[in-house]
Design a protein around this motif. Structure first.
Motif, short mmCIF file in Angstrom:
data_model
loop_
_atom_site.label_atom_id
_atom_site.label_comp_id
_atom_site.label_asym_id
_atom_site.label_seq_id
_atom_site.Cartn_x
_atom_site.Cartn_y
_atom_site.Cartn_z
N ALA A 80 37.04 44.08 61.35
CA ALA A 80 36.12 44.70 60.40
C ALA A 80 36.88 45.46 59.33
N THR A 81 37.96 46.12 59.72
CA THR A 81 38.77 46.86 58.76
C THR A 81 39.38 45.93 57.73
N TYR A 82 39.95 44.84 58.21
CA TYR A 82 40.59 43.87 57.32
C TYR A 82 39.59 43.30 56.32
N TYR A 83 38.40 42.97 56.80
CA TYR A 83 37.42 42.34 55.92
C TYR A 83 36.66 43.34 55.04
N LEU A 84 37.17 44.57 54.99
CA LEU A 84 36.81 45.51 53.93
C LEU A 84 37.99 45.74 53.00
N VAL A 85 39.16 45.98 53.57
CA VAL A 85 40.34 46.25 52.74
C VAL A 85 40.69 45.03 51.90
N MET A 86 40.76 43.85 52.52
CA MET A 86 41.18 42.64 51.81
C MET A 86 40.24 42.26 50.67
N PRO A 87 38.90 42.20 50.86
CA PRO A 87 38.04 41.86 49.72
C PRO A 87 38.11 42.87 48.59
N CYS A 88 38.31 44.14 48.92
CA CYS A 88 38.42 45.15 47.86
C CYS A 88 39.66 44.88 47.00
N GLU A 89 40.79 44.61 47.65
CA GLU A 89 42.00 44.34 46.89
C GLU A 89 41.90 43.00 46.17
N ALA A 90 41.26 42.01 46.80
CA ALA A 90 41.09 40.70 46.17
C ALA A 90 40.20 40.81 44.93
N SER A 91 39.15 41.59 45.02
CA SER A 91 38.25 41.78 43.88
C SER A 91 39.01 42.36 42.70
N SER A 92 39.85 43.32 42.97
CA SER A 92 40.66 43.93 41.90
C SER A 92 41.67 42.94 41.33
N ASN A 93 42.34 42.19 42.21
CA ASN A 93 43.37 41.25 41.76
C ASN A 93 42.80 40.11 40.93
N LEU A 94 41.64 39.59 41.34
CA LEU A 94 41.09 38.42 40.66
C LEU A 94 40.35 38.78 39.38
N TYR A 122 57.49 39.36 44.54
CA TYR A 122 57.48 39.09 43.11
C TYR A 122 57.27 37.59 42.88
N GLY A 123 56.26 37.26 42.11
CA GLY A 123 55.93 35.86 41.86
C GLY A 123 54.94 35.28 42.85
N LEU A 124 54.51 36.08 43.81
CA LEU A 124 53.42 35.69 44.71
C LEU A 124 52.11 36.08 44.04
N VAL A 125 51.23 35.11 43.81
CA VAL A 125 49.93 35.41 43.20
C VAL A 125 49.12 36.16 44.25
N ALA A 126 48.92 37.44 44.01
CA ALA A 126 48.41 38.33 45.05
C ALA A 126 46.94 38.13 45.33
N MET A 127 46.60 38.16 46.62
CA MET A 127 45.21 38.31 47.03
C MET A 127 44.96 39.77 47.38
N ALA A 128 45.80 40.31 48.28
CA ALA A 128 45.66 41.70 48.72
C ALA A 128 47.06 42.30 48.79
N ASN A 129 47.39 43.12 47.81
CA ASN A 129 48.77 43.58 47.63
C ASN A 129 49.34 44.30 48.84
N SER A 130 48.53 45.04 49.55
CA SER A 130 49.06 45.84 50.66
C SER A 130 49.17 45.03 51.94
N LEU A 131 48.77 43.74 51.89
CA LEU A 131 48.75 42.91 53.10
C LEU A 131 49.62 41.67 52.98
N ASP A 132 49.72 41.09 51.77
CA ASP A 132 50.43 39.81 51.58
C ASP A 132 51.90 39.91 51.93
N GLN A 133 52.43 38.86 52.56
CA GLN A 133 53.87 38.79 52.83
C GLN A 133 54.31 37.32 52.91
#
Length: 514
Positions: free
Chosen positions: A319-333, A209-220
């Motif tokens: 390769a998996t990360y660089y599909l999942v992360m940009p997808c979540e980042a695109s949605s977040n931004l 909470y309060g972390l500006v998310a890039m990829a919600n399922s990965l950020d910690q």
């Protein structure tokens, strides 16, 4: 060595003990670190440039309050009065939170992130906000809109990313503790190349909470420190359930400090350590591998049983990360639309621009190249006709990676690997080659995809360049205490071999041009 230098080179645990014994005050400690920042941090052109914003007034006010509590005999947290730095992706009331981006330049949040609130409640003075790759997208902190941070070991080299500012601040003795965030290795990889300790907790073990998310399922969120014990102290403070975070795990934090102190005795009898076959060999610097295998020998000497473990799906993790992360980042931004907060740019030559035109002009001016690259990639992968082929397939491979972890932890207690394939590369060396940059996270990404915890600690200096290498330990979800037991045991053995902490060998940086 000056009094300031002597003070700032002490660990957080040592500083806490000195405060408890009445040997110093929080004001003295905080001022010493502020003086150190003034001496070596400089700017993007010269100096370390670990900080984007230094809050001397706020830090000293918090230090005064800490000293008053101590004088009054009030109950205190173990770290009360010990200064800390915070990555600029965590919201802070009254302090700017830019995420290293022009699009949020000058934005001051109306609330604190939960982890920041816990720091304040425990009485830790916050020195300021540390530099980072824009919206945490990068492995070198060169993608910050405010200029790169430099590695204290060699100011011509990168400090890792995206949390290079936090790691560099700790390595340069500008802060004894720092908070970072780890989406694909952004705490552990900077830790490896700066000779610091970095921990990615179990996903959900520390509030987002309060972390500006890039990829919600990965950020910690996690700690950046100089010792394993310091990391345990900070992790226990910020960890635990948070009702404001829907992904927060409602379980107590394991006894991390106790595990670190147990590990420091050097006894790992009965522990099974799995060396990940897929995370070593080709592509790894010879000096990094040499330090890694020396560390394995020390674990064996401490009583651990070391065996090889194969995790075949890990070869697909990058390769998996660089599909999942940009997808979540695109949605977040997508929320940065120039309508609600952040900068607003009007398109030139348009008398009555539409909302879409304003948004396009704002994003073009406010986002850097790497952020644009990942938004475009993520939007494409989520578009109609491509979702199943790209994002859906990546999620299925992510499941296979999690299953590899489950199978491996059925055989061993922890898994180990080098943290990063190489030591710190030179500034600008990989800036124009995104794929080469992405390879720096090769060994750290699997933990984020599966949500398991990991720690990086210094394994020594590589022979080729005399720069730090990192040793990574991974544990099952919610078994973070294993990281601290193994990490502290290895740290103690390595300190015996080196004759002290590795950071004792870092350049003093006195007289750095500003």
């Amino acid at each position: 060595m000056s009094d300031t230098t002597q003070t700032t080179r002490r660990t957080a645990g040592d500083l806490a003990a000195a405060l408890a014994a009445g040997e110093t005050t929080s004001v003295a400690l905080t001022q010493a670190h502020l003086d150190r920042i003034a001496a070596v941090d400089g700017s993007a052109d010269a100096g370390v440039h670990a900080f984007l914003h230094v809050d001397a007034e706020g830090a000293l006010a918090a230090a005064v309050a800490s000293d008053e509590r101590r004088a009054a005999g009030a109950p205190l947290h173990a770290l009360d009065g010990v200064p800390v730095a915070v990555k600029d992706v965590l919201t802070t009331t009254g302090l700017p939170t830019t995420c290293g981006s022009k699009i949020l330049e000058g934005w001051i949040p109306p609330y604190d992130a939960t982890v920041v609130r816990r720091l304040k409640d425990a009485g830790l003075p916050i020195l300021g906000k540390t530099n980072m790759d824009e919206f945490a997208m990068g492995s070198s902190t060169e993608h910050s809109a405010y200029g790169p941070t430099r590695n204290p070991w060699d100011l011509e080299r990168i400090p890792g990313g995206s949390g290079g500012g936090s790691a560099a601040a700790v390595a340069a003795f500008e802060a004894p503790l720092a908070l970072g965030t780890d989406t694909g290795g952004s705490i552990r990889q900077p830790g490896a190349v700066t000779g610091t300790v970095g921990v990615k907790p179990t996903y959900g073990g520390v509030s987002r909470y309060g972390l500006v998310a890039m990829a919600n399922s990965l950020d910690q969120v996690g700690p950046v420190t100089r010792t394993v014990l310091d990391a345990a102290l900070l992790h226990e403070l910020i960890g635990g359930h948070d009702p404001l975070d829907s992904t927060s795990v409602d379980q107590p934090v394991p006894g991390l400090v106790e595990a670190a102190r147990q590990g420091a005795t050097g006894d790992l009898t009965g522990l099974r350590v799995g060396v990940i076959t897929e995370l070593q060999g080709e592509g790894y610097q010879a000096g990094v591998l040499a330090r890694f295998h020396e560390s394995l020998e020390l674990l064996t000497a401490a009583g651990a049983e070391v065996v090889e473990v194969s995790c075949p799906s890990f070869v697909h993790a990058l390769a998996t990360y660089y599909l999942v992360m940009p997808c979540e980042a695109s949605s977040n931004l997508a929320k940065f639309d120039a309508m609600r907060y952040g900068m607003r740019v009007l398109p030139e030559g348009v008398d009555a621009p539409s909302a879409e035109q304003v948004m396009r002009a704002t994003r073009d001016a406010g986002f850097g190249d790497e952020v644009k690259r990942r938004i475009i990639l993520g939007t494409y992968a989520l578009s109609s006709g491509y979702y199943d082929a790209y994002y859906g397939t990546a999620q299925r491979v992510r499941t296979l990676i999690s299953r590899d972890f489950e199978a491996a932890f059925g055989q061993v207690d922890v898994l180990v690997s080098p943290t990063a394939p190489t030591t710190a590369f030179k500034l600008g060396e990989k800036l124009d080659d995104p794929l080469a940059m992405y390879l720096n996270d090769l060994a750290t990404i699997p933990a984020n995809l599966a949500g398991v915890p990991g720690i990086s600690l210094p394994s020594g200096l590589a022979d080729e360049d005399g720069l730090p290498a990192g040793f990574q330990v991974l544990a099952p979800a919610m078994a973070d205490d294993r990281l601290y037991r193994v990490g502290a045991a290895l740290e103690a053995a390595l300190h015996d071999r080196w004759g002290g902490p590795l950071l004792d060998k870092v350049p003093a940086l006195e007289g750095v041009a500003r």
